[in-house]
Design a protein around this motif. Structure first.
Motif, PDB file in Angstrom:
ATOM      1  N   THR A 289       0.799  -1.221   0.000  1.00 31.85           N
ATOM      2  CA  THR A 289       0.000   0.000   0.000  1.00 31.85           C
ATOM      3  C   THR A 289       0.833   1.273   0.000  1.00 31.85           C
ATOM      4  OG1 THR A 289      -0.071  -0.200   2.396  1.00 31.85           O
ATOM      5  CG2 THR A 289      -1.947  -1.074   1.180  1.00 31.85           C
ATOM      6  N   HIS A 290       2.123   1.185   0.312  1.00 32.02           N
ATOM      7  CA  HIS A 290       2.936   2.396   0.379  1.00 32.02           C
ATOM      8  C   HIS A 290       3.993   2.399  -0.710  1.00 32.02           C
ATOM      9  CE1 HIS A 290       0.976   2.848   4.153  1.00 32.02           C
ATOM     10  NE2 HIS A 290       1.814   3.765   4.632  1.00 32.02           N
ATOM     11  N   ALA A 291       4.169   3.578  -1.334  1.00 32.04           N
ATOM     12  CA  ALA A 291       5.235   3.704  -2.319  1.00 32.04           C
ATOM     13  C   ALA A 291       6.580   3.584  -1.614  1.00 32.04           C
ATOM     14  CB  ALA A 291       5.140   5.060  -2.999  1.00 32.04           C
ATOM     15  N   SER A 292       7.493   2.839  -2.207  1.00 31.50           N
ATOM     16  CA  SER A 292       8.817   2.702  -1.622  1.00 31.50           C
ATOM     17  C   SER A 292       9.759   2.125  -2.660  1.00 31.50           C
ATOM     18  CB  SER A 292       8.768   1.757  -0.413  1.00 31.50           C
ATOM     19  OG  SER A 292      10.065   1.362  -0.047  1.00 31.50           O
ATOM     20  N   VAL A 293      11.001   2.593  -2.664  1.00 37.17           N
ATOM     21  CA  VAL A 293      11.970   2.000  -3.590  1.00 37.17           C
ATOM     22  C   VAL A 293      12.270   0.570  -3.197  1.00 37.17           C
ATOM     23  CG1 VAL A 293      13.132   4.053  -4.376  1.00 37.17           C
ATOM     24  CG2 VAL A 293      13.785   3.032  -2.208  1.00 37.17           C
ATOM     25  N   PHE A 311       7.741  -8.222  -2.307  1.00 42.08           N
ATOM     26  CA  PHE A 311       8.028  -7.590  -1.031  1.00 42.08           C
ATOM     27  C   PHE A 311       7.647  -6.125  -1.153  1.00 42.08           C
ATOM     28  CE2 PHE A 311      11.047  -5.244   1.692  1.00 42.08           C
ATOM     29  CZ  PHE A 311      10.782  -5.866   2.905  1.00 42.08           C
ATOM     30  N   GLY A 312       6.971  -5.587  -0.159  1.00 38.45           N
ATOM     31  CA  GLY A 312       6.623  -4.174  -0.260  1.00 38.45           C
ATOM     32  C   GLY A 312       6.096  -3.617   1.040  1.00 38.45           C
ATOM     33  N   ARG A 313       6.118  -2.310   1.087  1.00 32.41           N
ATOM     34  CA  ARG A 313       5.817  -1.608   2.332  1.00 32.41           C
ATOM     35  C   ARG A 313       4.314  -1.433   2.524  1.00 32.41           C
ATOM     36  NH1 ARG A 313       9.266   3.546   3.614  1.00 32.41           N
ATOM     37  NH2 ARG A 313      10.351   2.020   4.872  1.00 32.41           N
TER      38      ARG A 313
END
Length: 347
Positions: A289-293, A311-313
């Motif tokens: 749900t969150h933008a992240s590099v 994998f993601g934030r």
């Protein structure tokens, strides 16, 4: 900023595919064959070329099985809603934790996990502890990881006990070690160092995976490029043991020398630039749900629709980590830990 955003824009296309489902499933090849190296080499050559894209179909199937597992009442009709609500992990039995975290995910099942980062305490800002749990009602604990303090290179210990992150303890299950630059990582299980090998080398540690980060022209601004190198699987769907006898025999050296017997190369899926949001986007099907590099998806070159790991934030110190066959929890968690490492950090 070119941070990676999660998108749902291609969900519509996903659903429209269901009309072609019967036709596609008749001639669909199993992505499992992409990872087989040991035991039947000639067949592998053929199956590499034509693997029909399997994304939409498997996504729907997983959602349906998830729905069946997570609550008996709802039917697959809810799948649209599920996508937005981060579907939980299917029911996974973890009787023997040590065995489970080293076993490849069952074929056809996505194991959905959550990684939390704990920065509390004096030096936790520099040496946070990372915890891996199944993303379901029971929140079953799987692994903990933490960077070792007195190491010249980044060195993370991985343990099956959230309170015991010591190298000598019986809960030590693996480690992640970087090169001096912090751009290449190797993941080991808890076997012995080659210096302490017994006569038949059976106690020597296995290399479970390696990760190579490529700096792009912008340094680390913009999407990162990752290569993930893992041992191949044999005909029984078990990992081919890779026990290097010295530093010149590990996964990284084999990959560098293109000596790819029993070695599989994966990479992160390239995100697509979106003019509307002015950012790079990947479709995480509601799991991020969150933008992240740091958000990434790992795929095999021959079938970019089969997501081996993503994998993601989802919050400041919370991330979702989902993995599929042929990865095990230790491999996936270590790959995720490598993406937190300081020298690569770009946010």
């Amino acid at each position: 900023p070119t941070s990676l955003t999660a998108t749902t824009s291609s969900d519509e296309e996903d659903d429209s595919d269901s009309s072609t489902k019967p036709i596609r499933s008749e001639k669909k090849k199993n992505p499992v064959s992409l990872f087989q190296t040991g035991g039947d080499p000639p067949r592998e050559k053929k199956s590499k070329k034509k693997v029909p894209p399997k994304g939409a179909e498997s996504e729907e199937e997983t959602l349906e099985t998830l729905q069946k597992n997570s609550n008996k009442k709802g039917k697959a009709k809810k799948s649209k809603k599920l996508k937005e609500e981060r579907p939980p992990s299917p029911v996974i039995e973890v009787d023997n934790l040590e065995e489970f975290v080293l076993q490849p995910a069952p074929q056809g099942v996505t194991i959905k996990c959550r990684v939390t980062r704990d920065k509390k305490g004096m030096d936790r800002g520099l040496y946070p502890t990372y915890y891996l749990h199944l993303d379901n009602d029971k929140k079953v604990f799987l692994l903990a990881g933490r960077k070792r303090k007195k190491s010249k290179t980044s060195n993370y210990l991985i343990s099956i006990d959230p309170t015991d992150l010591s190298r000598g303890g019986e809960n030590f299950i693996g480690k992640l070690r970087s090169n001096l630059m912090g751009t290449r990582f190797t993941v080991f299980d808890n076997g012995a160092n080659p210096d302490r090998a017994n006569a038949d080398w059976s106690n020597v540690r296995q290399e479970l995976s390696a990760v190579v980060y490529e700096t792009n022209v912008l340094g680390f601004k913009g999407p990162r490029k990752m290569m993930v190198i893992i041992p191949g699987m044999n005909a029984d769907g078990e990992r081919v043991p890779i026990r290097p006898r010295n530093d010149n025999d590990g996964l990284l050296m084999r990959w560098q020398n293109r000596n790819m017997d029993n070695v599989i190369e994966l990479h992160n899926k390239a995100p697509v630039w979106n003019d509307e949001t002015q950012s790079y986007v990947l479709n995480f099907h509601g799991r991020v749900t969150h933008a992240s590099v740091k958000n990434f998806q790992i795929v095999h070159g021959s079938d970019p629709d089969y997501i081996v790991m993503q994998f993601g934030r989802v919050a400041d110190d919370a991330f979702t980590m989902d993995y599929n066959y042929p990865l095990c929890a230790v491999q996936a968690f270590a790959i995720a830990l490598s993406s937190f490492d300081g020298k690569l950090a770009c946010e």
